[in-house]
Write a protein that holds these residues in place. Structure first.
Motif, PDB file in Angstrom:
ATOM      1  N   LEU B 284     -24.710 -38.170 -25.179  1.00  0.00           N
ATOM      2  CA  LEU B 284     -26.166 -37.993 -25.100  1.00  0.00           C
ATOM      3  C   LEU B 284     -26.756 -37.852 -26.499  1.00  0.00           C
ATOM      4  O   LEU B 284     -27.818 -38.408 -26.793  1.00  0.00           O
ATOM      5  CB  LEU B 284     -26.495 -36.768 -24.248  1.00  0.00           C
ATOM      6  N   GLU B 347     -36.580 -37.520 -20.523  1.00  0.00           N
ATOM      7  CA  GLU B 347     -35.306 -38.083 -20.065  1.00  0.00           C
ATOM      8  C   GLU B 347     -34.122 -37.311 -20.637  1.00  0.00           C
ATOM      9  O   GLU B 347     -33.113 -37.111 -19.961  1.00  0.00           O
ATOM     10  CB  GLU B 347     -35.202 -39.569 -20.459  1.00  0.00           C
ATOM     11  N   THR B 348     -34.268 -36.881 -21.890  1.00  0.00           N
ATOM     12  CA  THR B 348     -33.182 -36.110 -22.512  1.00  0.00           C
ATOM     13  C   THR B 348     -32.981 -34.790 -21.783  1.00  0.00           C
ATOM     14  O   THR B 348     -31.846 -34.404 -21.471  1.00  0.00           O
ATOM     15  CB  THR B 348     -33.502 -35.843 -23.994  1.00  0.00           C
ATOM     16  N   GLN B 351     -31.358 -35.478 -18.450  1.00  0.00           N
ATOM     17  CA  GLN B 351     -29.968 -35.874 -18.554  1.00  0.00           C
ATOM     18  C   GLN B 351     -29.075 -34.686 -18.861  1.00  0.00           C
ATOM     19  O   GLN B 351     -28.002 -34.538 -18.280  1.00  0.00           O
ATOM     20  CB  GLN B 351     -29.809 -36.961 -19.634  1.00  0.00           C
ATOM     21  N   ARG B 354     -28.451 -32.637 -15.867  1.00  0.00           N
ATOM     22  CA  ARG B 354     -27.550 -33.260 -14.880  1.00  0.00           C
ATOM     23  C   ARG B 354     -26.103 -32.901 -15.175  1.00  0.00           C
ATOM     24  O   ARG B 354     -25.275 -32.818 -14.261  1.00  0.00           O
ATOM     25  CB  ARG B 354     -27.689 -34.788 -14.914  1.00  0.00           C
TER      26      ARG B 354
END
Lengths: 132, 390
Positions: B284, B347-348, B351, B354
């Motif tokens: 990431l 989005e970061t 993510q 998650r």
């Protein structure tokens, strides 16, 4: 302006430095025959960003420059490819528009999201844009 | 006004005008006491009041005394009573003269004190009003200066730590809305951070923790939505960092925090990570960096294109409106860039959540909240630091 990229595939590829531009008629062919195609307005900086992201994965996308003359016809062709229903819902295709494996993937946002979530690479592989 | 009244009869009059409970005591006292028999002498006292104003002040004095409570009244009653007993009831007229003169002195003293207090009060009020007028003038001067500075394109101020300057109020309602909303957002954020800290220290179920995490994440997403609206109103306001504190702005990237930097800040505070989690985090970080680089380079291109568009046909072209119009079109891309940067931030955050369990995500959010709090405190300390004389 954008640099001319060394495309290995088609004689139909456009170069954005005012070289031979394709006509809208070739749009479906472009989409079908290339793993990754980007449709963007000339000098669009967002397109530059998408291009850089894809380059980072080792992908060489085909880029179709849209200028004022061919915008209407290209949009029409793209709407046909996308499907009338989707095109109507979106109003008109948003540019830059990225096609992967013959289908509309989305715009910069979709590419970015897939890049972060890690879904982009498998998708590129599936479309044979990557061999590694 | 009827002068045939003393300190006791006025109380009855007061009883008519202002029903004070203490009045009853006075009138009771009047009925039960020697003072009843003193009516003729009391009339004599009245004749000494040759000044109506003094009498009114005297009434006011009495009002004050009554108003200040039972104790005070009791004390006065006791005093007068003791005076009565100590002097005895031998020669009423003599005794009354003394009484009356004593009472008169007291009254005069009270009057004098009242006058003094009133005079001081008037002086204080005058000084305060003077101060207000000066402040008002100064404020008007400052506002004028600001307006001039803004028109010259010099942005003043650094967001919340220097206070909300009038930029938005005088020019853009969309930005005014954002500034207010952002102020509330920061307050909420501090509250949520504190709640999260308590929750992590306490014995909390995983389900409750997950709701904390969702709440925290959504709060950040709310901010991105607010910024989207503000960008349409004035994207340069967002880019200039006027809404952020100075330290936050110094570390910012395209109108907000840099996602890759955020991951570096968070990493040590997530607790022990599994091998899979470590790998995901490392991936990431790399993806974030790539995306940031792509956006940064895109922005640089926009700079280039804008500059070229504006400069097209310099030195000779009389009419430059076409260039200005072309440049206007290019500038619209700025709004999209800020939008894309915020999208990357979102989005970061999604993510990373998650890949983490609830506790880890909560710890991450807490670390994040505290990090930004520290930046804000740093900014306000910086602003209020003593300046070295040049």
């Amino acid at each position: 302006m954008q640099q001319a990229l060394p495309y290995i595939n088609l004689p139909f590829t456009t170069t954005s430095n005012g070289g031979a531009t394709t006509t809208a008629v070739e749009v479906p062919k472009l989409v079908a025959e290339n793993a990754v195609v980007i449709f963007a307005r000339s000098g669009c900086c967002m397109c530059h960003v998408v291009k850089l992201l894809l380059h980072g994965h080792g992908v060489n996308p085909t880029i179709f420059d849209i200028d004022e003359q061919n915008e209407a016809s290209v949009t029409g062709e793209l709407s046909k490819i996308i499907g009338i229903g989707e095109a109507k819902a979106a109003g008109r295709p948003q540019f830059p528009a990225v096609f992967v494996g013959g289908k509309l993937f989305g715009g910069l946002e979709e590419v970015m999201a897939a890049h972060i979530s890690g879904e982009l690479v498998p998708m590129l592989r599936k479309a044979r844009a990557l061999w590694l | 006004m009827n002068f045939a009244s003393t300190q006791f009869v006025p109380s009855r009059r007061m009883g008519i005008c202002e029903p004070l409970p203490q009045i009853g005591m006075w009138s009771d006292y009047k009925e039960n006491n020697y003072l009843d028999t003193s009516t003729p002498a009391i009339l004599e006292v009245d004749s000494r009041f040759d000044n109506q104003v003094q009498f009114v002040l005297f009434i006011i004095c009495m009002h004050c005394l009554v108003f200040f409570g039972h104790m005070l009244i009791n004390l006065c009653v006791i005093y007068v009573q003791s005076e009565d007993t100590s002097h005895g009831i031998v020669e009423p007229s003599n005794k009354y003269d003394q009484e009356v003169s004593k009472t008169n002195d007291k009254q005069l003293r009270r009057l004098a004190q009242n006058r003094e207090a009133a005079r001081k009060c008037r002086l204080r009020k005058k000084a305060y009003v003077q101060q207000l007028e000066n402040s008002k003038l100064r404020l008007m001067q400052l506002e004028q200066e600001l307006e001039r500075a803004r028109q010259q394109g010099l942005y003043v101020g650094g967001g919340l730590d220097t206070g909300q300057l009038g930029y938005s109020r005088t020019t853009n309602p969309g930005i005014a809305t954002f500034e207010m909303a952002y102020g509330h957002w920061v307050e909420e954020q501090n509250k949520k951070t504190a709640d999260l800290r308590n929750a992590l220290c306490s014995d909390i179920t995983d389900l409750e923790l997950s709701s904390f995490v969702d709440d925290g994440m959504n709060h950040y997403f709310d901010l991105f939505l607010m910024k989207e609206t503000a960008a349409k109103a004035d994207v340069f306001y967002l880019m200039s960092g006027m809404w952020e504190t100075s330290a936050e702005h110094f570390l910012s990237w395209i109108g907000g925090f840099r996602p890759s930097e955020l991951l570096k800040v968070l990493e040590p505070h997530l607790g022990p990570l599994t091998e899979k989690q470590s790998l995901e985090l490392s991936n990431l970080k790399q993806s974030c960096q790539q995306a940031e680089d792509a956006l940064s380079q895109g922005l640089e291109r926009l700079h280039q294109i804008l500059s070229e568009t504006v400069a097209d046909g310099l030195l000779g072209e009389g009419n430059y409106l076409p260039q200005i119009n072309a440049a206007l079109e290019k500038l619209k891309a700025m709004v999209r860039f800020v939008g894309q940067a915020d999208h990357l931030r979102k989005e970061t955050l999604l993510q990373i959540s998650r890949n983490l369990n609830n506790r880890q995500a909560a710890q991450g959010l807490l670390a994040l909240g505290e990090y930004f709090q520290r930046l804000r405190v740093l900014s306000s300390f910086w602003t209020s630091r003593p300046r070295e004389s040049s």
